[in-house]
Scaffold this active site. Structure first.
Site, short mmCIF file in Angstrom:
data_model
loop_
_atom_site.label_atom_id
_atom_site.label_comp_id
_atom_site.label_asym_id
_atom_site.label_seq_id
_atom_site.Cartn_x
_atom_site.Cartn_y
_atom_site.Cartn_z
N CYS A 1 -9.51 12.05 -6.78
CA CYS A 1 -10.44 11.49 -5.80
C CYS A 1 -11.61 12.44 -5.57
CB CYS A 1 -9.70 11.14 -4.52
SG CYS A 1 -10.60 9.98 -3.46
N HIS B 1 -4.58 8.00 -6.23
CA HIS B 1 -3.70 8.78 -5.36
C HIS B 1 -2.25 8.35 -5.59
CE1 HIS B 1 -6.60 10.85 -2.82
NE2 HIS B 1 -7.26 9.73 -2.63
#
Length: 481
Positions: A332, A438
């Site tokens: 991310c 994630h």
């Protein structure tokens, strides 16, 4: 309701254990936390069929309870972006108006919706396990409270007050918290809990009895220190005292860069459970020395955290690590840092030059991507080839779109590839991997592919917690308190 004498006392952990215990007794259970301040969040469905986010603690508590995670379980989520500003997420969605509103003015606006969410969960379940925030005795915040005693009074909750006895001063913390509460709120405190105890519990006497004589509140549980309970810490990075190989010879050292606005750090908890893996939280170049892997995790302020890395000299250390052909993983915000440029035309995060380990450019956008993600990983180059063909489930929470730029290919990033469109990239030499996914390590197949062994499943963790509740609370009951 589980209250604490301070942040870090163990509220989230105790609430999760209680959710698991009530579920094991056959009850229909739901967790609730009116307001959570955390950059650890998970993706859940919203009532309109879209996707939103709630705090990771409530997500895990829902799983422990055997319930489907729901935005009502954490109606208000505050995600700190700076020391004096947070992004406000209401029922899973960013609310710009609330984000601009002063802290104290926000409570009148949100309380009716918080109360309604709690009422609905109570109507639908046999038991609701509520978690407080910080301490209920923060007298400067009492008038604008929407997460502690206001919730307790609204629900008529039976409240436990938890103290971290490992820090010292637990009995003073319990008494002082109880004493600062108004009389009508003190009556809701039904039991004290001593958490993180190490040593001979018989040595606590006569303090619990003396405390009960002063307050009328019994000590209902003494919980032993649990270094490897299997759940991520709600506040701050997890304690790595139990992560040095899990009692076995260390074969892999993983350094995770712990910048100031780190987010979704909870997704690395499974790494602590893998025998032979040592996890280090790195805040200096020296802490990267000797690491087999370096991970750049998510960030709530990517450009600012990248500037912090440069101030510490960590940027050069990460580049040197990758240059030696050793693994670097960016997730991310960490992925965005690995690229060449961060471009912000809307004042979302900030402009910055990246580390240059992948030929990527990220354009920040006002709209936030929040959605689950599932993929079968394509063929990867060494040293990540073990992940080829592994099916993974996870989630995305990020601002910005990232694109491969052929005009930026140079050095180790030459012949870099986009392996999953808008999701996964690998450098030409294979060492550097970047992804928006994630939850990678929460897939048992990923842990097995990388390390050849498994970690305890969440269901195993929950079962152990439920068994613990029966032991810890029964022990005090048997002692007459």
């Amino acid at each position: 309701m589980v209250l604490g004498t301070s942040s870090g006392a163990g509220k989230s952990w105790v609430a999760t254990a209680l959710c698991a215990w009530y579920r094991a007794q056959g009850y229909k259970v739901a967790p609730f936390k009116a307001q959570n301040m955390s950059n650890n969040a998970r993706v859940v469905a919203t009532p309109d069929g879209q996707w939103g986010e709630i705090g990771t603690a409530q997500y895990l508590q829902a799983l422990a309870a055997g319930a489907v995670p729901d935005v009502r379980m954490n109606p208000l989520l505050l995600k700190p972006e700076a020391d004096t500003h947070s992004q406000v997420v209401l029922f899973g969605r960013v609310d710009e108006a609330l984000s601009r509103m002063p802290w104290r003015g926000r409570s009148l606006q949100v309380w009716p919706q918080i109360a309604q969410a709690l009422d609905e969960l109570r109507a639908e379940n046999d038991v609701v396990v509520i978690e407080g925030a910080g301490s209920p005795a923060e007298i400067n915040l009492h008038a604008s409270d929407v997460v502690n005693m206001r919730v307790a009074k609204h629900g008529g909750a039976h409240c436990l007050l938890v103290a971290d006895i490992d820090r010292g001063g637990a009995f003073a913390h319990l008494y002082g918290t109880w004493a600062l509460l108004p009389e009508g709120e003190r009556q809701l405190i039904q039991g004290f809990v001593l958490n993180k105890f190490r040593g001979d519990a018989s040595l606590l006497a006569p303090a619990p009895q003396m405390l009960q004589e002063l307050t009328g509140v019994p000590t209902v549980a003494t919980i032993p220190m649990q270094f490897q309970h299997g759940l991520p810490e709600e506040d701050g990075v997890f304690d790595d005292r139990g992560s040095a190989g899990g009692g076995q010879a260390v074969h892999t050292t993983i350094a995770i860069v712990a910048y100031p606005r780190i987010s979704n750090l909870d997704e690395f908890q499974p790494l602590l459970q893998v025998p032979g893996v040592r996890v280090v939280w790195a805040r200096s170049p020296a802490q990267l020395a000797g690491a087999d892997w370096v991970i750049l995790p998510g960030s709530k302020a990517t450009a600012a955290d990248l500037a912090w890395m440069r101030a510490q000299g960590l940027d050069a250390a990460v580049v040197q690590h990758a240059g030696a052909g050793r693994r670097v993983l960016g997730i991310c915000g960490g992925l965005q840092m690995l690229g060449e440029a961060l471009v912000d035309l809307h004042g979302v995060d900030g402009n910055a030059a990246g580390l240059g380990l992948l030929p990527l450019a990220t354009l920040f956008e006002p709209a936030k991507t929040v959605q689950p993600a599932g993929h079968e990983l394509p063929a990867l180059r060494a040293p990540w080839q073990a992940l080829s063909g592994v099916r993974v489930q996870g989630y995305e929470i990020h601002h910005g779109r990232t694109q491969l730029r052929a005009d930026m290919q140079a050095g180790a990033s030459a012949q870099a590839r986009e392996l999953l469109t808008g999701m996964l990239w690998q450098s030409g030499d294979g060492a550097v991997l970047g992804t928006y996914l994630h939850g990678l390590f929460e897939n048992a197949a990923v842990i097995h592919a990388l390390f050849g062994q498994g970690a305890p499943s969440l269901e195993q963790v929950f079962a152990r917690l439920a068994k613990g509740v029966s032991q810890w609370f029964a022990r005090e009951a048997g002692a007459g308190t």
